[in-house]
Design a protein around this motif. Sequence first.
Motif, PDB file in Angstrom:
ATOM      1  N   GLU A 130      -0.711   9.611   3.520  1.00  0.00           N
ATOM      2  CA  GLU A 130      -0.670   9.564   4.684  1.00  0.00           C
ATOM      3  C   GLU A 130      -1.222   8.364   5.373  1.00  0.00           C
ATOM      4  OE1 GLU A 130      -1.786  12.203   8.702  1.00  0.00           O
ATOM      5  OE2 GLU A 130      -0.502  13.154   7.231  1.00  0.00           O
ATOM      6  N   ARG A 131      -0.461   7.497   6.016  1.00  0.00           N
ATOM      7  CA  ARG A 131      -0.868   6.283   6.364  1.00  0.00           C
ATOM      8  C   ARG A 131      -1.436   6.584   7.909  1.00  0.00           C
ATOM      9  NH1 ARG A 131      -1.347   3.467   2.617  1.00  0.00           N
ATOM     10  NH2 ARG A 131      -1.643   1.687   4.054  1.00  0.00           N
ATOM     11  N   GLU A 132      -2.065   5.230   8.695  1.00  0.00           N
ATOM     12  CA  GLU A 132      -2.505   5.514   9.820  1.00  0.00           C
ATOM     13  C   GLU A 132      -1.531   5.969  10.722  1.00  0.00           C
ATOM     14  OE1 GLU A 132      -4.420   1.695  10.829  1.00  0.00           O
ATOM     15  OE2 GLU A 132      -5.640   1.757   9.027  1.00  0.00           O
ATOM     16  N   SER A 133      -0.250   5.638  10.639  1.00  0.00           N
ATOM     17  CA  SER A 133       0.892   6.100  11.335  1.00  0.00           C
ATOM     18  C   SER A 133       1.179   7.647  11.366  1.00  0.00           C
ATOM     19  CB  SER A 133       2.074   5.496  11.313  1.00  0.00           C
ATOM     20  OG  SER A 133       2.559   5.727   9.994  1.00  0.00           O
ATOM     21  N   GLY A 134       0.573   8.346  10.244  1.00  0.00           N
ATOM     22  CA  GLY A 134       0.605   9.737  10.258  1.00  0.00           C
ATOM     23  C   GLY A 134       1.829   9.795   9.426  1.00  0.00           C
ATOM     24  N   MET A 135       2.478   9.236   8.818  1.00  0.00           N
ATOM     25  CA  MET A 135       3.569   8.968   7.987  1.00  0.00           C
ATOM     26  C   MET A 135       3.019   8.842   6.445  1.00  0.00           C
ATOM     27  SD  MET A 135       6.642   7.410  10.303  1.00  0.00           S
ATOM     28  CE  MET A 135       7.234   6.305   8.787  1.00  0.00           C
ATOM     29  N   THR A 136       3.790   9.530   5.543  1.00  0.00           N
ATOM     30  CA  THR A 136       3.503   9.208   4.054  1.00  0.00           C
ATOM     31  C   THR A 136       4.064   7.655   3.737  1.00  0.00           C
ATOM     32  OG1 THR A 136       5.637  10.094   3.214  1.00  0.00           O
ATOM     33  CG2 THR A 136       3.899  11.619   3.461  1.00  0.00           C
ATOM     34  N   GLY A 137       3.588   7.182   2.720  1.00  0.00           N
ATOM     35  CA  GLY A 137       4.033   5.963   2.317  1.00  0.00           C
ATOM     36  C   GLY A 137       5.515   5.907   1.957  1.00  0.00           C
TER      37      GLY A 137
ATOM     38  N   LEU B 234       8.084   3.423   3.998  1.00  0.00           N
ATOM     39  CA  LEU B 234       9.057   2.678   3.271  1.00  0.00           C
ATOM     40  C   LEU B 234      10.531   2.734   3.615  1.00  0.00           C
ATOM     41  CD1 LEU B 234       7.372   2.694  -0.313  1.00  0.00           C
ATOM     42  CD2 LEU B 234       7.510   0.713   1.457  1.00  0.00           C
ATOM     43  N   LYS B 235      10.812   4.018   3.941  1.00  0.00           N
ATOM     44  CA  LYS B 235      12.398   4.284   4.316  1.00  0.00           C
ATOM     45  C   LYS B 235      12.468   3.763   5.732  1.00  0.00           C
ATOM     46  CE  LYS B 235      12.978   8.363   1.567  1.00  0.00           C
ATOM     47  NZ  LYS B 235      13.220   9.923   1.555  1.00  0.00           N
ATOM     48  N   GLU B 236      11.395   3.892   6.836  1.00  0.00           N
ATOM     49  CA  GLU B 236      11.449   3.074   7.712  1.00  0.00           C
ATOM     50  C   GLU B 236      11.464   1.792   7.680  1.00  0.00           C
ATOM     51  OE1 GLU B 236       8.365   3.512  11.097  1.00  0.00           O
ATOM     52  OE2 GLU B 236       9.553   4.970  11.443  1.00  0.00           O
TER      53      GLU B 236
ATOM     54  N   TYR C 125       0.759  -1.253   0.021  1.00  0.00           N
ATOM     55  CA  TYR C 125      -0.076   0.086   0.007  1.00  0.00           C
ATOM     56  C   TYR C 125       0.844   1.278   0.012  1.00  0.00           C
ATOM     57  CZ  TYR C 125      -4.140  -3.022   0.632  1.00  0.00           C
ATOM     58  OH  TYR C 125      -5.272  -3.810   0.445  1.00  0.00           O
ATOM     59  N   CYS C 126       2.008   1.182   0.458  1.00  0.00           N
ATOM     60  CA  CYS C 126       2.965   2.255   0.637  1.00  0.00           C
ATOM     61  C   CYS C 126       3.558   2.577  -0.784  1.00  0.00           C
ATOM     62  CB  CYS C 126       3.905   2.128   1.598  1.00  0.00           C
ATOM     63  SG  CYS C 126       3.303   2.291   3.311  1.00  0.00           S
ATOM     64  N   PHE C 127       3.863   1.471  -1.490  1.00  0.00           N
ATOM     65  CA  PHE C 127       4.307   1.716  -2.885  1.00  0.00           C
ATOM     66  C   PHE C 127       3.334   2.165  -3.872  1.00  0.00           C
ATOM     67  CE2 PHE C 127       8.063  -0.931  -1.904  1.00  0.00           C
ATOM     68  CZ  PHE C 127       9.112  -0.255  -2.231  1.00  0.00           C
ATOM     69  N   ALA C 128       2.043   1.299  -3.457  1.00  0.00           N
ATOM     70  CA  ALA C 128       0.946   1.963  -4.382  1.00  0.00           C
ATOM     71  C   ALA C 128       0.802   3.362  -4.439  1.00  0.00           C
ATOM     72  CB  ALA C 128      -0.239   1.268  -4.078  1.00  0.00           C
ATOM     73  N   ASP C 129       0.949   4.093  -3.226  1.00  0.00           N
ATOM     74  CA  ASP C 129       0.614   5.666  -3.015  1.00  0.00           C
ATOM     75  C   ASP C 129       1.699   6.278  -2.338  1.00  0.00           C
ATOM     76  OD1 ASP C 129      -0.286   7.971  -2.931  1.00  0.00           O
ATOM     77  OD2 ASP C 129      -2.298   7.590  -2.783  1.00  0.00           O
ATOM     78  N   LEU C 130       2.784   6.738  -2.744  1.00  0.00           N
ATOM     79  CA  LEU C 130       3.829   7.091  -1.935  1.00  0.00           C
ATOM     80  C   LEU C 130       3.653   8.222  -0.918  1.00  0.00           C
ATOM     81  CD1 LEU C 130       6.541   6.465  -4.478  1.00  0.00           C
ATOM     82  CD2 LEU C 130       6.327   5.038  -2.612  1.00  0.00           C
ATOM     83  N   GLU C 131       2.696   9.187  -1.748  1.00  0.00           N
ATOM     84  CA  GLU C 131       2.248  10.361  -0.868  1.00  0.00           C
ATOM     85  C   GLU C 131       1.210  10.307   0.175  1.00  0.00           C
ATOM     86  OE1 GLU C 131       4.494  12.752  -1.217  1.00  0.00           O
ATOM     87  OE2 GLU C 131       5.604  11.590  -2.567  1.00  0.00           O
TER      88      GLU C 131
END
Length: 100
Positions: A52-59, A63-65, A44-50
């Motif tokens: 914002e995920r539930e964690s509050g971080m972008t995809g 992914l970097k994390e 899901y992060c790769f599908a939409d890099l920009e």
Amino acid sequence: MNSKGNPILIEMADQLPEASKAFQLITASVDYPSIIEQAREDFYCFADLEKERESGMTGLATLKENGYGSWLNDMEEEDRLRICGVLQMIADLAQELDQE
């Protein structure tokens, strides 16, 4: 419990960066639900890099994390689509194995 690992799943993991959490979970033979969850999160992060995920971080930040940092620097659109396919196949196979 995934006590010995599945050879097909391990072979699929070879297409992921060794630093990625998904690769590490698969090669450590952790339980399938953990592998499914991680593969889907990465997908899901790769599908939409920009987005914002539930964690509050972008995809992208997630992914970097999750260990894709150096790989993302050289990523092209074709690479992104390929990794999405690999992650989806990993999640699907792990789910099938978990149901056995």
